[in-house]
Design a protein around this motif. Structure first.
Motif, PDB file in Angstrom:
ATOM      1  N   PHE A 314      49.176  13.445  39.686  1.00 37.99           N
ATOM      2  CA  PHE A 314      48.342  14.501  39.122  1.00 37.99           C
ATOM      3  C   PHE A 314      46.911  14.483  39.680  1.00 37.99           C
ATOM      4  N   ILE A 315      46.565  13.478  40.475  1.00 41.73           N
ATOM      5  CA  ILE A 315      45.269  13.463  41.159  1.00 41.73           C
ATOM      6  C   ILE A 315      45.465  14.177  42.497  1.00 41.73           C
ATOM      7  N   GLU A 316      45.309  15.479  42.475  1.00 40.85           N
ATOM      8  CA  GLU A 316      45.597  16.289  43.668  1.00 40.85           C
ATOM      9  C   GLU A 316      44.465  16.252  44.689  1.00 40.85           C
ATOM     10  N   ASP A 317      43.254  15.981  44.226  1.00 35.68           N
ATOM     11  CA  ASP A 317      42.099  15.909  45.120  1.00 35.68           C
ATOM     12  C   ASP A 317      41.435  14.544  44.979  1.00 35.68           C
ATOM     13  N   PRO A 318      41.937  13.521  45.702  1.00 33.37           N
ATOM     14  CA  PRO A 318      41.360  12.185  45.578  1.00 33.37           C
ATOM     15  C   PRO A 318      39.912  12.117  46.052  1.00 33.37           C
ATOM     16  N   PHE A 319      39.496  13.060  46.886  1.00 32.59           N
ATOM     17  CA  PHE A 319      38.113  13.059  47.363  1.00 32.59           C
ATOM     18  C   PHE A 319      37.144  13.338  46.205  1.00 32.59           C
ATOM     19  N   ALA A 320      37.532  14.262  45.337  1.00 26.84           N
ATOM     20  CA  ALA A 320      36.689  14.559  44.171  1.00 26.84           C
ATOM     21  C   ALA A 320      36.668  13.378  43.198  1.00 26.84           C
ATOM     22  N   PHE A 321      37.842  12.778  42.957  1.00 34.22           N
ATOM     23  CA  PHE A 321      37.934  11.603  42.085  1.00 34.22           C
ATOM     24  C   PHE A 321      37.070  10.468  42.633  1.00 34.22           C
ATOM     25  N   CYS A 322      37.179  10.236  43.922  1.00 37.06           N
ATOM     26  CA  CYS A 322      36.424   9.184  44.587  1.00 37.06           C
ATOM     27  C   CYS A 322      34.916   9.436  44.484  1.00 37.06           C
ATOM     28  N   ALA A 323      34.504  10.687  44.672  1.00 42.51           N
ATOM     29  CA  ALA A 323      33.084  11.027  44.593  1.00 42.51           C
ATOM     30  C   ALA A 323      32.529  10.727  43.206  1.00 42.51           C
ATOM     31  N   ARG A 324      33.304  11.032  42.168  1.00 47.89           N
ATOM     32  CA  ARG A 324      32.850  10.753  40.801  1.00 47.89           C
ATOM     33  C   ARG A 324      32.672   9.255  40.581  1.00 47.89           C
ATOM     34  N   LEU A 325      33.589   8.459  41.113  1.00 49.83           N
ATOM     35  CA  LEU A 325      33.464   7.001  40.958  1.00 49.83           C
ATOM     36  C   LEU A 325      32.252   6.460  41.717  1.00 49.83           C
ATOM     37  N   ASN A 326      32.014   6.967  42.908  1.00 51.71           N
ATOM     38  CA  ASN A 326      30.864   6.492  43.682  1.00 51.71           C
ATOM     39  C   ASN A 326      29.537   6.894  43.047  1.00 51.71           C
ATOM     40  N   GLU A 327      29.542   7.958  42.242  1.00 53.36           N
ATOM     41  CA  GLU A 327      28.313   8.387  41.570  1.00 53.36           C
ATOM     42  C   GLU A 327      27.804   7.350  40.571  1.00 53.36           C
ATOM     43  N   PHE A 328      28.688   6.466  40.106  1.00 52.80           N
ATOM     44  CA  PHE A 328      28.239   5.434  39.168  1.00 52.80           C
ATOM     45  C   PHE A 328      27.299   4.426  39.839  1.00 52.80           C
ATOM     46  N   GLY A 329      27.359   4.320  41.157  1.00 58.90           N
ATOM     47  CA  GLY A 329      26.489   3.391  41.866  1.00 58.90           C
ATOM     48  C   GLY A 329      26.742   1.931  41.510  1.00 58.90           C
ATOM     49  N   LEU A 330      28.000   1.574  41.325  1.00 61.32           N
ATOM     50  CA  LEU A 330      28.335   0.200  40.934  1.00 61.32           C
ATOM     51  C   LEU A 330      27.998  -0.773  42.054  1.00 61.32           C
ATOM     52  N   GLU A 331      27.443  -1.920  41.669  1.00 63.60           N
ATOM     53  CA  GLU A 331      27.076  -2.931  42.656  1.00 63.60           C
ATOM     54  C   GLU A 331      28.320  -3.623  43.216  1.00 63.60           C
ATOM     55  N   GLY A 332      28.291  -3.906  44.502  1.00 64.80           N
ATOM     56  CA  GLY A 332      29.322  -4.723  45.120  1.00 64.80           C
ATOM     57  C   GLY A 332      30.624  -4.038  45.438  1.00 64.80           C
ATOM     58  N   VAL A 333      30.722  -2.724  45.228  1.00 62.14           N
ATOM     59  CA  VAL A 333      31.987  -2.041  45.450  1.00 62.14           C
ATOM     60  C   VAL A 333      31.738  -0.603  45.884  1.00 62.14           C
ATOM     61  N   ALA A 334      32.620  -0.073  46.722  1.00 61.89           N
ATOM     62  CA  ALA A 334      32.625   1.337  47.092  1.00 61.89           C
ATOM     63  C   ALA A 334      34.038   1.850  46.950  1.00 61.89           C
ATOM     64  N   PHE A 335      34.184   3.160  46.858  1.00 59.01           N
ATOM     65  CA  PHE A 335      35.490   3.765  46.641  1.00 59.01           C
ATOM     66  C   PHE A 335      35.820   4.713  47.784  1.00 59.01           C
ATOM     67  N   LYS A 336      37.060   4.618  48.280  1.00 54.04           N
ATOM     68  CA  LYS A 336      37.512   5.387  49.438  1.00 54.04           C
ATOM     69  C   LYS A 336      38.747   6.199  49.051  1.00 54.04           C
ATOM     70  N   PRO A 337      38.758   7.519  49.318  1.00 51.38           N
ATOM     71  CA  PRO A 337      39.917   8.336  48.941  1.00 51.38           C
ATOM     72  C   PRO A 337      41.126   8.070  49.831  1.00 51.38           C
ATOM     73  N   LEU A 338      42.303   8.245  49.260  1.00 50.41           N
ATOM     74  CA  LEU A 338      43.542   8.093  50.037  1.00 50.41           C
ATOM     75  C   LEU A 338      44.703   8.710  49.295  1.00 50.41           C
ATOM     76  N   PHE A 339      45.851   8.741  49.967  1.00 50.66           N
ATOM     77  CA  PHE A 339      47.139   9.061  49.356  1.00 50.66           C
ATOM     78  C   PHE A 339      48.062   7.873  49.607  1.00 50.66           C
TER      79      PHE A 339
END
Length: 449
Positions: A314-339
């Motif tokens: 049901f996550i049809e646009d992982p790029f949008a999901f990934c962008a929302r996670l990266n907006e948190f600015g969490l230390e030590g981790v980054a998020f990369k979209p994929l299928f």
């Protein structure tokens, strides 16, 4: 929860403070001789030959010296698995033979079996022929009762030796196996010996809450936070105290270990302790990504990167999901979209939109916060697709899997009502303040050399 939740949950959200992070306060702890001379601890540092081999050594390396004295002429059982190795990568069962020590009377195996050949929540069979004639008894069958060593077997032993590799998360079941076995040994009057190992994700940071007693299960059996910051030996001492066990407990400690160390600092090899923890980064992310087991999001089982990738059809646009996670600015981790397409487990054979968690700094990352951000974001973006897991989980049918993993049934409601995952994180961390103080008395390892 009705009107109680409507009043109680917002009240909680008003009092939590932003970005709370708990660390062990080690002031006043003498990590010198007292750490080795505490009752019930044996120091490996007395074995000068062993210390020269490696920067850090697991207690299994003491078998030719301490182990020989401890086990000579005694009937003992051994709880072990494929990650029960020495600093040189030797399986403990072979190392016992090389050291001239008589084999155990019985081998007990945890979830996943002796060599990690069984999937999670898959019953592990016992084997009368076992390892070179030594019978193997499973401590993970089809019922909660199967998790304890049989009393009739313990009655024929003088001591039970525990050597399993934990990864520092409450819901990783090996320390629950240890605790249940300790209780069984206390009832049988059998000595319990822990061959200690480093906690691969370190001893300096903790995250999370203490489970509520009525939610005790195989994944919430211990009164410790989600990321507990202890070794198996330290957990054993803490558990024996908290439960008031009348138990002859002996912890054989590691050599050279200090609290800030993570596995890459030790020079020890990484040996996968279970089928889906295949490297250090999997272990590091597990305290957060394991929470996805309580949802319908895939946690990457059935792929080559479990607990690093996650997603769902049901996550049809992982790029949008990934962008929302990266907006948190969490230390030590980054998020990369994929299928990805899992080969088994959740969404097997279906193309999932998802994200890969990329560890940038192993010391700054807060894995529990990472997991909460993922669950909170998925719930709030994909309201039509996201669901809490409903199937029975780890022998428990009365509570949802997420309640057992959180150890608190109100947390899922907090996630639903909170304006950010940081509020949930603060609430969980605030509950474990007393643990920080209480657990310090059971430390074996110092903050520095």
């Amino acid at each position: 929860m009705g009107w109680v939740a409507c009043w109680f949950i917002p009240a909680i959200l008003q009092v939590v403070r932003k970005h709370l992070c708990l660390r062990h306060d080690l002031r006043g702890f003498d990590g010198g001789p007292s750490a080795c001379s505490r009752k019930g601890c044996v120091s490996l540092s007395s074995c000068s030959e062993a210390v020269s081999m490696s920067k850090v050594l697991p207690a299994a390396d003491t078998l030719p010296t301490v182990g020989k004295k401890l086990l000579k002429g005694r009937r003992y059982g051994l709880i072990a698995h494929g990650a029960s190795i020495t600093s040189r990568g030797k399986l403990i069962l072979e190392f016992l033979e090389d050291a001239g020590i008589e084999p155990p009377q019985v081998i007990f195996t945890p979830e996943h079996g002796l060599f990690g050949e069984y999937a999670y929540m898959e019953p592990v069979p016992s084997d009368e022929k076992g390892w070179r004639g030594v019978p193997i008894i499973s401590l993970y069958g089809s019922s909660f009762e199967s998790l304890a060593p049989p009393q009739r077997t313990l009655s024929n032993l003088d001591c039970l030796v525990f050597d399993l590799q934990d990864i520092g998360a409450r819901y990783y079941t090996y320390l629950a196996t240890m605790a249940i076995s300790m209780e069984a040994c206390a009832r049988a009057g059998v000595q319990f010996v822990v061959l200690d190992r480093p906690n691969p994700i370190g001893l300096s940071d903790i995250e999370g809450n203490i489970p509520k007693p009525y939610l005790r299960s195989f994944v919430s059996y211990l009164d410790v936070p989600n990321r507990h910051g202890l070794t198996a030996g330290e957990v054993a001492r803490f558990f024996a105290y908290k439960r008031g066990l009348d138990l002859d407990l002996l912890v054989v400690e590691c050599a050279g270990l200090v609290r800030p160390m993570q596995l890459p600092d030790t020079s020890l090899p990484f040996c996968p302790p279970s089928p889906n923890i295949n490297d250090f980064e999997c272990a590091l992310l597990y305290p957060g990504l394991c929470l996805l087991e309580g949802t319908n999001l895939s946690e990457g089982r059935g792929t080559t990167t479990p607990f690093k990738v996650f997603g769902a059809p049901f996550i049809e646009d992982p790029f949008a999901f990934c962008a929302r996670l990266n907006e948190f600015g969490l230390e030590g981790v980054a998020f990369k979209p994929l299928f990805f397409v899992p080969k088994y487990d959740k969404w097997a054979g279906k193309r999932c939109g998802g994200v890969q968690a990329v560890v940038l700094d192993r010391r700054k990352i807060k894995p529990l916060l990472v997991g909460l951000c993922i669950v909170w974001t998925a719930m709030h973006i994909y309201r039509e697709g996201f669901q809490w897991r409903r199937e029975p989980y780890e022998f428990e049918e009365r509570w949802l899997a997420c309640d057992l993993l959180f150890g608190d049934e109100t947390i899922k409601t907090l996630i639903e009502m909170a304006t950010s995952p940081f509020e949930v994180y603060e609430y969980m961390n605030a509950q474990s303040k007393s643990f920080v103080e209480e657990s310090r008395d059971f430390f074996i390892y110092p903050d520095s050399v």
